[in-house]
Motif scaffolding. Structure first.
Motif: not given
Length: 454
Positions: A97-101, A139-140, A331-339, A341-342
């Motif tokens: 994920x740290x490469x993919x995003x 996150x984006x 937690x920092x890379x692969x856990x969701x907040x559920x927030x 925006x769209x």
């Protein structure tokens, strides 16, 4: 009044104006600075919407081409309708994920530089790509108008690795008690594969007896593996417990061969240790919540085994603790907040053994706690397998997301999706159904500060 009407007309033109179109269709392949490759297909009559596709998990050593659609038929239909399709490989394989995003965002940047700003930008992806897609959406959000996760790993990384641990912990505790078969903390791939082979041998032998089959069914229930999870399998009757267990056994052996050991070792290497745990877990309560609990009880009766005794042994077995630094990395890379925006639409098959359908309950829980549940819609295809959507079902989901963006309200019922799927693919019978998955066994998200910690 005429001045106001003229000004309104100019404003509307500015909103709906399409980017400049090329004279011919464009097919572009290239390489990002990270080493990832990218792929872009842009029709000459581009309709102004770009779809950024995130592909699924690829293990180390697997081919890693760029991909911009889940399948060739879906790709061709969308290009014929004027959509621009883009996507990258990721710089590395595995839990990347740290490469993919950043690779996906870089691909979108290159597209914008070459073709101009899209009128609408959508993120979509399958399986592990659903995790990447949802990470992009959370996150984006400024880069996207909406997102579509298909058979996605939307329970997040910590929950995924915890739920991958539970069935193998049960198998070891009940089929190989006292034996030295590590389940986490592998030094390298060779160590992981050795452990996988040792436990697989125990499971293979256990499948030959009534007692062993009952215990394998218990382990499968802790991962919510359905009794019909592959279209190549015979479809069991609702009380054909033996056939259901045979189908689960096939999925359990697949879990042992790759995700539970080999893929875990790769994720542990990235995280700097073991990111999962089962300290404090009540496996009796977890089994009672499983949708296949009845099957387990019937198979235990047939075998003449005490389910209570096995659950007591399981709950007393020495537990596995996580490495705190590895949990923080996850937690920092692969856990969701559920927030959100769209708007996001998630679709899932009901018979998925790799990412069980209950993953959708985990993300619904996170979005509800974060106060963005109104932006989330989830729909279900009644069928076995992982990501086994027909092209029509896939396109219907995309049209449903677009309808939400255009109208401001969801029309994501099973009937609406089936109607759209028939329009997209008249020769295939769509399988959307009204469905609500049971709760995820061990959810873990950043919207719930009280979620269990190691």
């Amino acid at each position: 009044m005429r001045a106001r009407i003229a000004l309104l007309a100019v404003s509307l033109c500015a909103v709906t104006a399409l980017p400049a179109q090329a004279a011919t269709d464009s097919h572009i392949e290239g390489r990002l600075p990270s080493g990832a490759t990218y792929l872009m297909d842009v029709p000459a009559a581009w309709n102004g919407t770009v779809l950024l596709y995130s592909h699924g998990y690829r293990a180390a050593g697997w081919p890693n081409p760029a991909q911009n659609a889940p399948g060739s038929q879906t790709r061709d239909e969308l290009l014929a309708d004027g959509y621009a399709l883009i996507g990258s490989s990721y710089a590395t394989n595995g839990w990347a994920v740290t490469d993919a995003v950043p690779d996906q965002l870089a691909t979108l940047d290159l597209f914008t530089t070459r073709f101009g700003t899209a009128r609408r930008t959508l993120a979509w992806g399958t399986s592990y790509g659903g995790l990447v897609t949802t990470t992009l959406a959370e996150r984006h959000a400024d880069r996207f108008d909406g997102s579509l996760s298909m058979c996605g790993l939307v329970q997040g990384g910590a929950a995924n690795w915890n739920s991958t641990l539970d069935p193998v912990f049960a198998l070891k505790a009940l089929l190989a008690p006292g034996e030295s078969i590590p389940l986490t903390g592998f030094a390298d791939q060779a160590a992981a594969q050795s452990a996988a082979s040792a436990l697989t041998a125990k499971v293979t032998a256990a499948q030959q007896t009534d007692e062993g089959r009952a215990r394998i069914a218990l382990a499968a229930a802790l991962h919510n593996i359905p009794g019909y999870n592959d279209a190549a399998q015979p479809k069991p009757g609702p009380t054909d417990w033996d056939a259901q267990q045979a189908n689960q056994y096939a999925a359990v052996t697949g879990l042992l061969q790759l995700p539970a050991f080999s893929w875990r070792q790769e994720a542990e290497r990235r995280a700097g240790g073991n990111p999962s745990w089962n300290t404090g877990v009540d496996y009796t309560a977890m089994l009672h919540r499983s949708p296949v609990y009845k099957e387990v009880t019937e198979l235990y009766k047939k075998a003449g085994l005490s389910l209570r005794a096995d659950l007591t042994a399981l709950n007393r077995a020495p537990r596995i603790s996580a490495d705190p630094a590895a949990v923080r990395w996850m937690r920092d890379t692969s856990v969701f907040k559920g927030r959100l925006t769209d708007p996001q639409l998630n679709i899932h098959t009901t018979g998925d053994a790799l990412i069980p359908v209950q993953a959708e309950s985990a993300y619904r829980r996170a979005a509800a706690a974060a106060g963005t549940g109104r932006l989330l819609a989830q729909a279900y295809v009644d069928g076995p397998g992982h990501c086994t959507f027909t092209p029509g079902e896939t396109l219907a989901a995309l049209r449903t997301l677009e309808h939400r963006l255009t109208t401001g309200h969801w029309d994501a019922s099973a009937d609406a999706l089936d109607t759209r799927a028939r329009q997209e693919e008249p020769t295939a019978e769509p399988r959307y159904v009204t469905y609500r998955p049971t709760p995820y066994p061990r959810p873990y998200d950043l919207a719930h500060p009280r979620d269990a910690r190691p």
